[in-house]
Enzyme design. Structure first.
Site, PDB file in Angstrom:
ATOM      1  N   ASP A   1       1.802   0.659 -11.035  1.00 17.17           N
ATOM      2  CA  ASP A   1       0.834   0.970  -9.987  1.00 17.17           C
ATOM      3  C   ASP A   1       1.610   0.995  -8.667  1.00 17.17           C
ATOM      4  O   ASP A   1       2.771   0.554  -8.615  1.00 17.17           O
ATOM      5  CB  ASP A   1      -0.245  -0.119  -9.974  1.00 17.17           C
ATOM      6  CG  ASP A   1      -1.169  -0.023  -8.783  1.00 17.17           C
ATOM      7  OD1 ASP A   1      -1.736   1.061  -8.572  1.00 17.17           O
ATOM      8  OD2 ASP A   1      -1.312  -1.028  -8.062  1.00 17.17           O
TER       9      ASP A   1
ATOM     10  N   ASP B   1      -0.066   0.828  -4.751  1.00 14.99           N
ATOM     11  CA  ASP B   1      -0.606  -0.030  -3.692  1.00 14.99           C
ATOM     12  C   ASP B   1      -0.847  -1.441  -4.195  1.00 14.99           C
ATOM     13  O   ASP B   1      -1.608  -1.657  -5.139  1.00 14.99           O
ATOM     14  CB  ASP B   1      -1.909   0.559  -3.148  1.00 14.99           C
ATOM     15  CG  ASP B   1      -1.675   1.814  -2.324  1.00 14.99           C
ATOM     16  OD1 ASP B   1      -0.656   1.873  -1.622  1.00 14.99           O
ATOM     17  OD2 ASP B   1      -2.512   2.734  -2.392  1.00 14.99           O
TER      18      ASP B   1
END
Length: 249
Positions: free
Chosen positions: A12, A14
């Site tokens: 991922d 953020d």
């Protein structure tokens, strides 16, 4: 049939690669001010809004809460305004990253480089925009950041946001690997749910915005990747596959 060895890591962006949310919040507020809107997202409010994945989705969710009469407006006009807010926000965030307001979390770059050198394939599976990814990784890694990642799936290619597993399913499809040959790295409950729904063993590194989330089902919950190496990942991956094999027995 024996379980496959670890072949890929899926990151991922953020909150996982970098603590980006404070910069995102400031960029949203900058966009509101640019348009003369009286909206102001403080940290407590933004913490709640992070339960909604996707910037445009977050704006729409807040608008519907703050201005319930949104239903009386022309739908296209509302979407045009949301798009304009998001464009201004994205530009402000990109400038903040270039100005050094965001850095990779401890251990992230070292692990990316070590995994790449060790022959693991690396991928990105995120609900953020490609512009945000490029702004962050071009600044943190360099203009050749893309060489590390075999696959990049983002908001432009996987429009159904986490906790839906679309972005992970598409990543696995493009990697041409089964979920049991990969590990996902996430920071939030929505991300964990998306990864688990794609049958991915998942390592969580929470941050200040996600520390209160429920991480039930995660393979490991760690404060950061500072002391994590490829040998750890291979061992944890083998442990996860051994557990699944026992459940099938």
């Amino acid at each position: 049939m024996s379980s496959p060895a670890l072949q890929a890591l899926i990151f991922d962006v953020d909150g996982t690669l970098a603590d980006t949310e404070s910069a995102h919040r400031a960029a949203f507020n900058h966009a509101f001010a640019e348009l003369g809107m009286d909206w102001q997202w403080d940290e407590a409010l933004y913490l709640e809004l992070l339960n909604i994945s996707g910037g445009k989705e977050r704006i729409r969710h807040y608008w519907m809460q703050a201005h319930p009469d949104i239903r009386a407006l022309d739908g296209q006009a509302v979407q045009d305004t949301i798009n304009q807010i998001h464009e201004l926000k994205t530009a402000a965030y990109e400038q903040a990253v270039q100005d050094g307001a965001v850095a990779l979390r401890p251990g992230v770059l070292k692990l990316i480089e070590a995994a790449f050198t060790d022959g693991l394939r690396l991928a990105i599976a995120t609900t953020t925009s490609p512009v945000n990814i490029t702004a962050l990784l071009r600044t943190a890694i360099g203009p050749d950041w893309r060489q590390y990642f075999t696959v990049v799936e983002d908001a432009s290619t996987a429009p159904i946001k986490k906790p839906h597993p679309q972005v992970y399913l598409q990543t696995l499809n493009r990697l041409e690997l089964p979920a049991r040959a990969c590990l996902a790295l996430e920071d939030s409950a929505n991300g964990l749910q998306a990864a688990l729904a794609a049958s991915l063993a998942t390592i969580i590194t929470p941050n200040a915005f996600t520390a209160h989330h429920d991480f039930k089902g995660a393979l490991r919950v760690l404060p950061s990747l500072r002391y994590v190496n490829v040998a750890h990942l291979r061992a944890w991956h083998a442990e996860a596959n051994a557990g699944k094999a026992l459940l099938r027995a």
